[in-house]
Write an enzyme that holds these catalytic residues in place. Structure first.
Site, PDB file in Angstrom:
ATOM      1  N   GLU A 166      -9.172  -6.215 -33.598  1.00  0.00           N
ATOM      2  CA  GLU A 166      -9.504  -6.195 -32.170  1.00  0.00           C
ATOM      3  C   GLU A 166      -9.003  -4.894 -31.562  1.00  0.00           C
ATOM      4  O   GLU A 166      -7.840  -4.503 -31.741  1.00  0.00           O
ATOM      5  CB  GLU A 166      -8.872  -7.397 -31.463  1.00  0.00           C
ATOM      6  CG  GLU A 166      -8.845  -7.320 -29.947  1.00  0.00           C
ATOM      7  CD  GLU A 166     -10.215  -7.087 -29.318  1.00  0.00           C
ATOM      8  OE1 GLU A 166     -10.300  -6.289 -28.362  1.00  0.00           O
ATOM      9  OE2 GLU A 166     -11.201  -7.695 -29.795  1.00  0.00           O
ATOM     10  N   ASN A 174     -14.656 -10.144 -23.378  1.00  0.00           N
ATOM     11  CA  ASN A 174     -15.258 -10.657 -22.150  1.00  0.00           C
ATOM     12  C   ASN A 174     -15.090 -12.164 -22.011  1.00  0.00           C
ATOM     13  O   ASN A 174     -15.075 -12.701 -20.900  1.00  0.00           O
ATOM     14  CB  ASN A 174     -16.753 -10.322 -22.119  1.00  0.00           C
ATOM     15  CG  ASN A 174     -17.021  -8.971 -21.513  1.00  0.00           C
ATOM     16  OD1 ASN A 174     -16.127  -8.337 -20.965  1.00  0.00           O
ATOM     17  ND2 ASN A 174     -18.252  -8.507 -21.613  1.00  0.00           N
ATOM     18  N   THR A 175     -14.982 -12.868 -23.126  1.00  0.00           N
ATOM     19  CA  THR A 175     -14.859 -14.323 -23.061  1.00  0.00           C
ATOM     20  C   THR A 175     -13.615 -14.737 -22.288  1.00  0.00           C
ATOM     21  O   THR A 175     -13.606 -15.761 -21.604  1.00  0.00           O
ATOM     22  CB  THR A 175     -14.815 -14.920 -24.477  1.00  0.00           C
ATOM     23  OG1 THR A 175     -15.939 -14.441 -25.222  1.00  0.00           O
ATOM     24  CG2 THR A 175     -14.855 -16.435 -24.436  1.00  0.00           C
ATOM     25  N   GLY A 179     -16.719 -17.086 -17.092  1.00  0.00           N
ATOM     26  CA  GLY A 179     -16.636 -18.338 -16.351  1.00  0.00           C
ATOM     27  C   GLY A 179     -16.547 -19.588 -17.198  1.00  0.00           C
ATOM     28  O   GLY A 179     -16.442 -20.684 -16.678  1.00  0.00           O
ATOM     29  N   ASP A 405     -19.267   0.076 -29.114  1.00  0.00           N
ATOM     30  CA  ASP A 405     -18.794   0.660 -30.371  1.00  0.00           C
ATOM     31  C   ASP A 405     -19.523   0.095 -31.592  1.00  0.00           C
ATOM     32  O   ASP A 405     -19.911   0.835 -32.504  1.00  0.00           O
ATOM     33  CB  ASP A 405     -17.296   0.398 -30.550  1.00  0.00           C
ATOM     34  CG  ASP A 405     -16.458   0.952 -29.410  1.00  0.00           C
ATOM     35  OD1 ASP A 405     -17.056   1.451 -28.451  1.00  0.00           O
ATOM     36  OD2 ASP A 405     -15.225   0.883 -29.484  1.00  0.00           O
ATOM     37  N   ARG A 464     -30.137 -14.353 -12.118  1.00  0.00           N
ATOM     38  CA  ARG A 464     -29.175 -13.346 -11.684  1.00  0.00           C
ATOM     39  C   ARG A 464     -29.808 -12.007 -11.340  1.00  0.00           C
ATOM     40  O   ARG A 464     -29.363 -11.316 -10.429  1.00  0.00           O
ATOM     41  CB  ARG A 464     -28.092 -13.162 -12.765  1.00  0.00           C
ATOM     42  CG  ARG A 464     -27.143 -14.341 -12.834  1.00  0.00           C
ATOM     43  CD  ARG A 464     -26.151 -14.229 -13.963  1.00  0.00           C
ATOM     44  NE  ARG A 464     -25.180 -15.324 -13.907  1.00  0.00           N
ATOM     45  CZ  ARG A 464     -24.241 -15.525 -14.816  1.00  0.00           C
ATOM     46  NH1 ARG A 464     -24.151 -14.715 -15.858  1.00  0.00           N
ATOM     47  NH2 ARG A 464     -23.400 -16.533 -14.703  1.00  0.00           N
ATOM     48  N   HIS A 568     -23.747  -7.761 -18.152  1.00  0.00           N
ATOM     49  CA  HIS A 568     -24.121  -8.153 -19.509  1.00  0.00           C
ATOM     50  C   HIS A 568     -25.244  -7.245 -19.975  1.00  0.00           C
ATOM     51  O   HIS A 568     -26.140  -6.919 -19.197  1.00  0.00           O
ATOM     52  CB  HIS A 568     -24.598  -9.611 -19.518  1.00  0.00           C
ATOM     53  CG  HIS A 568     -24.749 -10.224 -20.876  1.00  0.00           C
ATOM     54  ND1 HIS A 568     -23.802 -11.039 -21.432  1.00  0.00           N
ATOM     55  CD2 HIS A 568     -25.742 -10.140 -21.790  1.00  0.00           C
ATOM     56  CE1 HIS A 568     -24.203 -11.440 -22.631  1.00  0.00           C
ATOM     57  NE2 HIS A 568     -25.380 -10.906 -22.868  1.00  0.00           N
ATOM     58  N   GLU A 597     -22.778 -10.716 -27.948  1.00  0.00           N
ATOM     59  CA  GLU A 597     -23.470  -9.776 -27.062  1.00  0.00           C
ATOM     60  C   GLU A 597     -23.836  -8.467 -27.747  1.00  0.00           C
ATOM     61  O   GLU A 597     -24.654  -7.705 -27.224  1.00  0.00           O
ATOM     62  CB  GLU A 597     -22.620  -9.504 -25.822  1.00  0.00           C
ATOM     63  CG  GLU A 597     -23.363  -8.827 -24.698  1.00  0.00           C
ATOM     64  CD  GLU A 597     -22.493  -8.573 -23.481  1.00  0.00           C
ATOM     65  OE1 GLU A 597     -22.904  -7.758 -22.622  1.00  0.00           O
ATOM     66  OE2 GLU A 597     -21.404  -9.172 -23.373  1.00  0.00           O
TER      67      GLU A 597
END
Length: 629
Positions: A166, A174-175, A179, A405, A464, A568, A597
């Site tokens: 990581e 992002n997790t 939300g 990346d 969105r 996103h 993603e």
């Protein structure tokens, strides 16, 4: 394996062995001093204790920063200040705002103690010499967010030895700051809920749609129409949903036309796997210790009340614990830089931990789960084919490490990409820093949006991108989400902080709220009253909203100023249903899988709210299982 663990443990220490290059003669007034500075979610309060000639203790005493994401900054930076008697401490990757808040507050407290802040900032801290590291595992996972952890756990559950790297100082990506909504057709939970009359009318409207207008999803529409007819004939009154309806909504919500006229739609095969494996993903989370609420709702932009909320809080701690329980080795502060090849197959990854090179060999496979690139506005603008006039300085809701990346690494060995021109903006972001959780609102059906003229301008239940486009057309790209006591009471423990930092306005009357917002009072009150009438009638003649909560009629009233920001990226690596990464000739690249993603094709031009977690759980599990074979 013992040697590998020792080597990998050494990597974690490389960036922590530091030496101070400049000694200071401090001259403090002994005592304890406090100060604060704004982080991501409000004030970060810091206490500094000094003797006559040294800083003896630094402690973060109060904050509202995101758990997990901010933890390394809150623990490491105060300790480093004391150890090195310096304010020239590097910020923590992924927690830059929290890091800067701690350093700023500490500097103010030290100034109160009579310390020479400029000298402390000049007290450079140099890294000690480091050693490179090399090790071998069955599976190497790049990225420690939801997709990466899910893939790592699943690979380990299938008998593989697994290492996960990581880039940031904490797991989550992002997790960790999302939300936590998970979309799935769920007969058990939805079967205990009543069907709303407005939703019923929407279903009936689907019977009039022409399958010829739905491209590859024409047969899906035919199936859904048959399911709707069967439902209506049954006389059932419970909430209707099916995986096929979820697929149809993915098509309807994701089919978009680019600036160049290109029409993009979701990949039917991927969406089929996505929707039909969603419920199994939900149950898998339960099997590793997670829990879900008993009812579903509609997250902003979700199109249907199939969004599940986690009763056990953010999913990352659950995934991390499961990863460790299954023997996954985890390396933080380790950024993947290059995929290695041997005999035409991906054989590992070269990464960096500070100045150290970390070479990891994969006996079986590599999984890329590095997320998208919405924190890299210039890269979004480079590919942009959807948003007119998109700025390469636009704020982002993302972790700062989501810069594309993994896509770049895979492209370097011939991987193909798809949908790169389509990025999603989050309409309900902080107007300055793009943060998400600095406001007050309920689910989509309860929300009322008004602009600086005090008027409604959009169907708040829309997708969105529709909401974001409408918001960008308003003065200064700014609008307010309006709520009353029913929603405000759910934020009781945060109201004081949110109000004191200007994130929200609170008032006992609508008139007072309008004045605090700086909008025309009469227009605002008229807008709220009209909206309340629509709410009671469950009919919106102005914008066609289909779902409503209760009227906004009980004090205290609240307004949250919001603006769109990058949220996103729909485009990414092209994969097949086995999550194999495809090259530019359409062939699977041996030994390389991807999930989350970082992949394109699933959401096409616009992702439905609540589909991201479903995406990473469904395809992360497939990637982990296949990578372990």
């Amino acid at each position: 394996m013992k040697q590998m663990k020792m080597l990998l443990a050494l990597v974690l220490c490389l960036a922590l062995t530091l030496t101070v290059s400049l000694a200071l003669a401090a001259g403090y007034t002994a005592g304890t001093y406090t100060a604060e500075a704004n982080g991501n979610n409000g004030p970060v309060k810091v206490s500094v204790t000094v003797s006559a000639d040294a800083i003896t203790a630094v402690e973060v005493t109060e904050h509202a920063e995101t758990p997990g994401l901010s933890d390394p900054a809150i623990s490491n930076i105060p300790a480093a200040i004391v150890e090195h008697q310096s304010l020239a401490i590097d910020t923590v990757s992924g927690a830059t705002n929290t890091s800067n808040a701690i350093l700023t507050a500490a500097a103010e407290a030290i100034a109160l103690a009579g310390g020479d802040v400029d000298a402390l900032k000049a007290a450079t801290v140099e890294a000690a010499p480091v050693e490179d590291v090399e090790a071998t595992y069955d599976v190497v996972v790049i990225g420690g967010g939801g997709a990466g952890l899910t893939a790592a756990i699943t690979a380990a559950q299938n008998g593989a030895s697994v290492v996960l790297i990581e880039k940031a100082a904490a797991l989550g990506g992002n997790t960790l700051i999302a939300g936590q909504g998970f979309n799935a057709a769920d007969p058990e939970r939805q079967g205990a809920m009543e069907m709303d009359s407005a939703l019923l009318e929407t279903l009936k409207g689907y019977l009039d749609l022409d399958p010829a207008d739905f491209g590859d999803f024409g047969d899906t529409l035919v199936t859904v129409q048959g399911q709707i007819k069967e439902y209506l004939a049954s006389g059932k009154t419970t909430l209707f949903d099916t995986p096929e309806l979820h697929m149809l909504h993915c098509y309807m919500g994701g089919t978009r036309t680019g600036l160049d006229g290109t029409v993009i739609s979701p990949d039917l095969a991927l969406v089929d796997v996505f929707a039909h494996n969603a419920l199994d993903g939900l149950k898998w989370v339960e099997s590793i210790g997670g829990g879900w609420n008993d009812t579903t709702s509609t997250i902003l932009g979700a199109m249907w009340p199939r969004s599940h909320g986690l009763a056990t809080g953010n999913i990352i701690p659950t995934l991390e614990q499961a990863a460790r329980d299954n023997g996954v080795e985890i390396l933080l502060n380790t950024a993947g830089k290059e995929l290695t090849m041997a005999d035409g197959k991906v054989s590992g990854v070269i990464a960096k931990n500070g100045e150290a090179t970390v070479t990891l060999h994969a006996n079986k496979s590599v999984v890329i789960a590095t997320g998208g690139f919405a924190a890299n506005a210039p890269m979004v603008c480079q590919y942009n084919n959807y948003w007119p006039g998109l700025s390469d300085t636009m704020a982002s809701t993302n972790s700062a490490n989501l810069t594309g990346d993994g896509i770049v690494m895979a492209q370097a060995i011939g991987a193909d990409v798809t949908g790169m021109g389509f990025a999603q903006l989050m309409p309900s972001s902080h107007p300055v820093d793009g943060s998400l959780f600095t406001g007050v609102w309920g689910s989509a059906e309860t929300q009322l949006f008004v602009n600086k003229q005090g008027k409604r301008f959009v169907n708040e239940y829309a997708e969105r991108d529709v909401l974001s486009k409408a918001a960008l057309e308003q003065e200064d790209g700014l609008f307010f989400i309006i709520a009353d006591k029913e929603i405000v009471d759910q934020y009781a423990d945060r109201l004081e902080t949110l109000e004191s930092t200007g994130c929200i306005y609170l008032a006992d009357t609508l008139e007072e709220l309008a004045e605090k917002m700086g909008v025309p009072v009469d227009a605002f009150v008229e807008t709220v009253n009209k909206y309340n009438e629509y709410t009671l009638a469950k009919h919106d003649p102005d914008f066609g909203k289909e779902m409503f909560g209760n009227p906004i009629d009980e004090a205290p009233f609240c307004a949250t100023p919001r603006s769109p920001s990058l949220h996103h990226t729909m485009g990414g690596l092209k994969i097949n249903t086995e999550t194999e990464v495809l090259d530019t000739n359409g062939n699977a690249i041996p030994g390389l899988y991807a999930a989350g993603e970082v992949c394109g094709g699933i959401h096409a031009g616009n992702r439905l709210g609540g589909n991201a977690m479903t995406d990473f759980l469904v395809f992360g599990r497939i990637a982990g299982e296949n990578a372990a074979k």
